[in-house]
Design an enzyme around this catalytic site. Structure first.
Site, PDB file in Angstrom:
ATOM      1  N   LYS A 157      50.403 168.061  14.045  1.00 41.44           N
ATOM      2  CA  LYS A 157      49.227 167.230  14.298  1.00 41.44           C
ATOM      3  C   LYS A 157      48.017 167.825  13.585  1.00 41.44           C
ATOM      4  O   LYS A 157      47.807 169.031  13.628  1.00 41.44           O
ATOM      5  CB  LYS A 157      49.003 167.191  15.806  1.00 41.44           C
ATOM      6  CG  LYS A 157      47.923 166.281  16.289  1.00 41.44           C
ATOM      7  CD  LYS A 157      47.927 166.289  17.818  1.00 41.44           C
ATOM      8  CE  LYS A 157      46.825 165.443  18.399  1.00 41.44           C
ATOM      9  NZ  LYS A 157      46.811 165.481  19.872  1.00 41.44           N
ATOM     10  N   SER A 232      46.551 161.199  21.614  1.00 45.00           N
ATOM     11  CA  SER A 232      46.038 161.427  20.291  1.00 45.00           C
ATOM     12  C   SER A 232      47.082 161.934  19.294  1.00 45.00           C
ATOM     13  O   SER A 232      46.762 162.047  18.113  1.00 45.00           O
ATOM     14  CB  SER A 232      44.867 162.418  20.371  1.00 45.00           C
ATOM     15  OG  SER A 232      45.298 163.638  20.938  1.00 45.00           O
ATOM     16  N   SER A 256      48.195 163.078  25.514  1.00 47.58           N
ATOM     17  CA  SER A 256      48.513 162.949  24.084  1.00 47.58           C
ATOM     18  C   SER A 256      49.914 163.408  23.689  1.00 47.58           C
ATOM     19  O   SER A 256      50.359 163.116  22.595  1.00 47.58           O
ATOM     20  CB  SER A 256      47.496 163.719  23.249  1.00 47.58           C
ATOM     21  OG  SER A 256      46.203 163.285  23.584  1.00 47.58           O
TER      22      SER A 256
END
Ligand code: NAG
Length: 564
Positions: A157, A232, A256
């Site tokens: 990420k 996210s 997330s």
């Protein structure tokens, strides 16, 4: 009634007065609360309808992902590492297969936002040479064959620093920034033999539950490009679902590591608090006291890869390894399985029939086929999950969002910025501006000393105590991750409170695994749910996830599989 309401404590005397002095006081109060609840439910229907109407702007786009043609794309990381270790498969071959797949699918889903393909191929070649030497010459001392993720392609990420890669956290002001040094978790990943292919898309400032920002644009759901991937860790889950990656690392402060894999039909694990190293993550959670809410964790297409990747993520922390004892055998016969089908809050979207049915299928299997004890959970305080999360987030001297978003150089002028963003002239998303406006309207550093605020914080503590005693002895809570499938790109604003289902467990510091249960009959989108255990009992939620994945098949491809 008073005990279970979020009414300001200063107003409670009114209720007490009606109850004791007014004839039929109890009944009158009951009727009032019923009417309020009906009114709230009608408002919810209206808001959901409004979101669905704006969603019509995005035409449904299914079956867009090109077919999977290489069988290597469909193996677990564990299987693949076994092949590279024994010399049956070259790391370079493997890495190239995934690079080609990313190049093919990424233009559709916008999941990988920066790559290091050349470095990855170089690393793979080096591993291949070392493996060959170690296999052919028993005198060579090289522990390369012991590496748990030897030659396995991985994505990270974007908010987690990877050397040479951007680390914007979706903020336009950081678009030219490049990382000088790997974060500790990335160092652990590299040490495990995994090969980093690139970094994946995130929301602006990691703030929202869809993945979109002005640096990279929006990530799209592989099952229907008109829908969100969640946030996210949205890029991470999308690339895995589209078979462009098998494992990856994400982070979670409110859902997330669960919302994106839920929307994309993959698996994610939110570790117990304080186990993973979050140093260097951008954005930082803002305050020391919030660090317990933020964790890094594994995202995987296959449930069985969660544990090996999790072990790699915490490899530098011996204390955590010992506390979690992930390899300790788990005996689920002693566990009780609590099921919660709905959190009881009328202001959230009702749980869809697909998700309900999925929960029932899992229960039937665990109860009838496995012979485990399954129980309907009664958790009245669960309906305040979102409020508990928001108040906990605000319960410290952290800078306000309006300050954080400009990296603490002054404060965002939210109204003018919102107007600019309506005309596409702002560096910030509309949703971010609206969040700052809401914060200005509702919250100030003094707010948290109000009595109603303390009451909600206390409710969170009570909820934690109740769940802790419920989940003794390795017991498990199974409940929806969110009430419904991924919304359209425009459908997130008025439904954000649905995220209370996931975010409360960051406050409660508990481990949670998101389980994919394939594709819903009605929605034709991925379905699944989350599995929760007491803090440090991560191995229990992981064991149940593996069991369910084995029975129900887990991830289902969003495209055809054409393998000769
Ligand atoms: C987690 O760490 C925070 C400090 O960051 C500390 O306040 C908290 O007590 C820790 N929680 C547990 C359960 O150890």
């Amino acid at each position: 009634m008073i005990k279970n309401s979020i009414l300001d404590p200063d107003m409670e005397w009114i209720i007490t007065m009606i109850e004791t002095h007014v004839p039929f006081g109890q009944s009158i109060l009951w009727i009032i609360s019923m009417m309020a609840s009906i009114y709230i439910r009608i408002s919810r229907c209206f808001l959901d309808g409004l979101m669905d109407i704006t969603g019509l702007y995005y035409w449904t786009k299914r079956n867009q992902i090109p077919p999977i043609t290489n069988p290597l794309l469909l193996k677990t990381a564990t299987e693949l590492a076994e092949k590279t270790r024994t010399g049956q498969l070259k790391c370079e071959t493997l890495v190239r297969v995934f690079i080609d797949r990313i190049k093919l699918v990424n233009p559709l889903i916008n999941a990988v936002v920066a790559d290091c393909f050349n470095d990855a191929i170089k690393e793979a070649k080096e591993y291949d040479q070392r493996i060959e030497r170690a296999l052919n010459d028993p005198l060579v001392k090289d522990d390369v064959l012991e590496l748990p993720l030897l030659g396995i392609p991985i994505t990270i990420k974007e908010c987690i620093p990877v050397k040479g890669m951007p680390n914007t956290g979706g903020l336009y002001s950081r678009k030219d920034f490049r990382v000088k040094e790997d974060a500790q978790v990335v160092k652990n990943i590299r040490k495990s033999g995994a090969i980093i292919l690139g970094v994946t898309n995130v929301p602006e400032f990691l703030l929202w539950w869809d993945t979109n920002n002005h640096v990279y644009g929006r990530a799209r759901n592989p099952y229907d490009l008109s829908r969100i991937t969640g946030g996210s860790s949205g890029g991470e889950a999308a690339i895995q679902a589209a078979a462009g990656a098998i494992i990856g690392v994400g982070s979670d402060i409110g859902g997330s590591l669960r919302i994106p894999p839920f929307f994309c039909g993959t698996f994610g694990h939110k570790p117990s608090s304080n186990m993973t190293n979050i140093e260097g993550n951008f954005p930082y959670c803002g305050h020391k006291s919030r660090e317990r809410l933020l964790v890094n964790g594994p995202l995987c297409r296959y449930a069985m890869d969660l544990k090996p990747l999790y072990k790699v993520i915490i490899a530098d922390n011996e204390k955590a390894m010992a506390q979690l004892d992930l390899d300790c055998p788990v005996d689920l016969k002693k566990s009780r399985f609590y099921f919660l089908y709905e959190d009881g809050d009328s202001f959230k979207t009702p749980v869809s029939s697909d998700i309900r049915e999925t929960l029932k299928r899992a229960r039937h299997f665990l109860e009838k086929d496995c012979g485990f004890t399954c129980i309907d959970a009664q958790i009245p305080l669960m309906k305040y999950n979102f409020l508990i999360f928001l108040t906990t987030l605000g319960d410290c001297d952290a800078p306000l969002l309006g300050e954080e978003i400009v990296e603490r150089r002054g404060r965002l002028n939210a109204w003018p910025e919102l107007i600019k963003s309506l005309f596409g002239r702002s560096k910030f998303r509309k949703i971010t501006c609206m969040n700052v406006i809401l914060e200005n309207a509702i919250y100030s550093p003094q707010t948290r000393h109000k009595r109603w605020y303390r009451k909600i914080i206390d409710m969170g503590k009570q909820l934690g105590e109740q769940l802790d005693s419920m989940l003794e002895d390795g017991s498990i809570l199974i409940m929806p991750c969110l009430p419904e499938k991924a919304p359209k790109h425009s459908g997130t604003f008025l439904r954000v409170n649905n995220c209370g289902y996931t975010s409360v467990f960051n406050v409660l510091e508990m481990p949670v695994t998101q389980v994919s249960m394939g594709i819903g009959h009605r929605s034709k989108m991925p379905v699944g749910f989350q599995i929760i255990a007491k803090r440090l009992n991560d191995r229990f939620t992981l064991a149940v996830a593996e069991l369910l994945a084995k029975e129900f098949g887990g991830w289902q491809p969003p495209c055809e599989v054409r393998i000769k």
